[in-house]
Design a protein around this motif. Structure first.
Motif, PDB file in Angstrom:
ATOM      1  N   PRO A   1       0.824  -1.204   0.000  1.00 19.66           N
ATOM      2  CA  PRO A   1       0.000   0.000   0.000  1.00 19.66           C
ATOM      3  C   PRO A   1       0.863   1.261   0.000  1.00 19.66           C
ATOM      4  O   PRO A   1       1.923   1.300   0.607  1.00 19.66           O
ATOM      5  CB  PRO A   1      -0.796  -0.108   1.303  1.00 19.66           C
TER       6      PRO A   1
ATOM      7  N   PHE B   1      -1.827   1.129  -4.718  1.00 16.55           N
ATOM      8  CA  PHE B   1      -0.913   0.042  -4.333  1.00 16.55           C
ATOM      9  C   PHE B   1       0.194  -0.143  -5.358  1.00 16.55           C
ATOM     10  O   PHE B   1      -0.042  -0.021  -6.554  1.00 16.55           O
ATOM     11  CB  PHE B   1      -1.680  -1.281  -4.230  1.00 16.55           C
TER      12      PHE B   1
ATOM     13  N   ILE C   1      -5.676   2.063   5.675  1.00 13.89           N
ATOM     14  CA  ILE C   1      -6.111   0.653   5.636  1.00 13.89           C
ATOM     15  C   ILE C   1      -6.711   0.269   6.977  1.00 13.89           C
ATOM     16  O   ILE C   1      -6.213   0.671   8.031  1.00 13.89           O
ATOM     17  CB  ILE C   1      -4.895  -0.255   5.305  1.00 13.89           C
TER      18      ILE C   1
END
Ligand code: ASP
Length: 466
Positions: A176, A184, A453
């Protein structure tokens, strides 16, 4: 005083020397103690009078010995050891680091120790002669290949690891991006597109000893990350130009670095794929004359592969990768005769293993686009995934091709090891764990936050999919 290696002791009979290393064994004979001192080159026997320090220390402790090298009386010489004709009479022994009780005995046969334990304590496992030899042979192999290619006018170029997905038939490892949240990188399954871009750049002859990352279910001869000798050449006329280079390079490697080995065929066979399947039932046939002979090397190439194949789910894929040139005379064949088309692909096989693959590439953007279309990519998809390459090919691209021999597998076979983990310093387990470092591991919420995330456990994920 300058330190010498154990194996140099023979040359210093009668002299005082300094040696450093690990206490491999210790035999206490009352007033006198015999130590087998091990360093990177081997072992030499040290004799010392008992003193508190030496008597107490456990094996695998690290010591520095200053002593006089003596020739042993002939009845005490040990012909099985290269230093068996001498011993070092210690004047002083300095303990540099004390070892604890070990999880396993170092020189015990490695098969007696569970692999999980060996991997957890890999730094101890690598103290074993056999493992050290594997690493030395690997290094010598890479050094030879590098020197060979440099002499042949190849330029070594490093390409990025943080990159974009490139199809080699496996899942990508994703990284990421913190600076571009929600985006990504993919760790490259191979530097395929970069090396082709280097041909557009005019490098003409490129190589790289490079790590490739493929997220697949690991098997005996596969690893999540593995090393290739990646090669690409411009202005070559046909497959033979690449095959001849590989044949000459590996023949010379064997002669120079592995003289105990012998090759089955001086001129390596080029076997068409269909013949390999019909005659040997495999596209990586084991052509050794005597399969019991650990020193026999049956190198060969398999050529004339089909360009496309269907996966178990019925999806069309390229047998090698989509950048491989199809053997066609007209672009319409791609759509009309798809499954019959052969590819300018070649596999490099050794003793029943595929140890590398390569091809002549498509350098015509129209044909490359048509290949992507046959593989089911939409126009937008082609632009998004491969636009950079197609664009580069519009600015003057030389005809080119290359190959990528797998270093791990080749060294595994040359060292007579049963799997590639034996020739990799810190390999992963079958389920992709690094037991030495204990990876993969969880990370902090703060790190995840920065990356945008959120971690969800399996149950929650299941719930979400529903
Ligand atoms: N990139 C290919 C592979 O990893 C090798 C090549 O075609 O040069 O198998």
């Amino acid at each position: 005083m300058k330190r010498i290696y154990t194996q140099e002791a023979n040359k210093h009979i009668g002299e005082q020397v300094k040696l450093c290393g690990w206490v491999a064994t210790k035999r206490d004979h009352g007033k006198i103690i015999f130590i087998d001192l091990r360093d990177k080159k081997g072992i030499v026997q040290v004799v010392t009078e008992d003193n508190q320090d030496i008597g107490k220390i456990k094996i695998e402790s690290v010591i520095e010995v200053i002593g006089r090298v003596k020739e042993r009386p002939s009845h005490l010489k040990n012909s099985t050891s290269p230093t068996g004709g001498v011993e070092v009479e210690a004047v002083s022994v300095n303990v540099l680091s004390i070892a604890d009780d070990l999880p396993f005995a170092i020189e015990k046969d490695k098969n007696d120790v569970a692999e999980e334990i060996r991997l957890k304590y890999r730094y101890l496992d690598l103290r074993r002669t056999k493992m050290r030899n594997n690493l030395h042979s690997r290094a010598k192999t890479i050094q030879f290949l590098r020197e060979y290619l440099c002499k042949e006018d190849f330029t070594e170029v490093e390409t990025p690891y943080l990159s974009k997905s490139t199809p080699e038939g496996a899942r990508d490892y994703l990284v990421p991006s913190r600076l571009q949240n929600g985006y990504f990188y993919a760790l490259p399954q191979s530097p395929q597109q970069y090396k082709q871009l280097l041909m557009v750049a005019g490098l003409e002859r490129y190589f790289q000893v490079v790590r490739c990352f493929r997220d697949e279910d690991t098997r005996g001869d596969r690893q999540a990350e593995f090393t290739q000798l990646d090669i690409e050449m411009s202005f070559i006329e046909n497959e033979e130009d690449v095959l001849e280079l590989v044949e000459d390079m590996f023949t010379k490697l064997i002669e120079k670095v592995f003289p105990e080995k012998h090759v089955t065929f001086r001129k390596w066979p080029r076997i068409p794929y269909s013949e390999a399947i019909n005659k040997y039932g495999s596209d990586k046939p084991d052509l050794r004359k005597n399969k019991q002979d650990p020193n026999e090397l049956a190198f060969a190439f398999v050529v004339d592969f089909p360009m496309f194949e269907k996966t178990e789910t019925g999806k069309l894929t390229a047998v090698h990768h989509p950048f491989t040139a199809p053997k066609i005379t007209d672009i319409s064949e791609l759509k009309n005769n798809t499954m019959q088309i052969k590819a300018k692909q070649f596999d490099f096989v050794l003793n029943g293993y595929e140890v590398g693959g390569g091809s002549i590439r498509t350098h015509d953007p129209a044909i490359l686009t048509a290949v992507f279309e046959v593989l089911g990519h939409t126009k937008e998809d082609i632009k998004r995934q491969f636009g950079h390459l197609l664009q580069a090919f519009r600015y003057g691209v030389p005809p080119h091709g290359g190959i990528a021999p797998g270093i791990d597998r080749i060294v595994m076979l040359l060292q007579n090891e049963p799997n590639i983990r034996e020739v990799i310093a810190f390999p992963k387990t079958g389920d992709g764990r690094d037991l030495t470092m204990d990876a993969p591991s969880t990370v902090s919420e703060a790190q995840l936050d920065e990356l945008g995330i959120r971690s969800i456990d399996k149950k929650e994920k299941k719930d979400r999919i529903k």
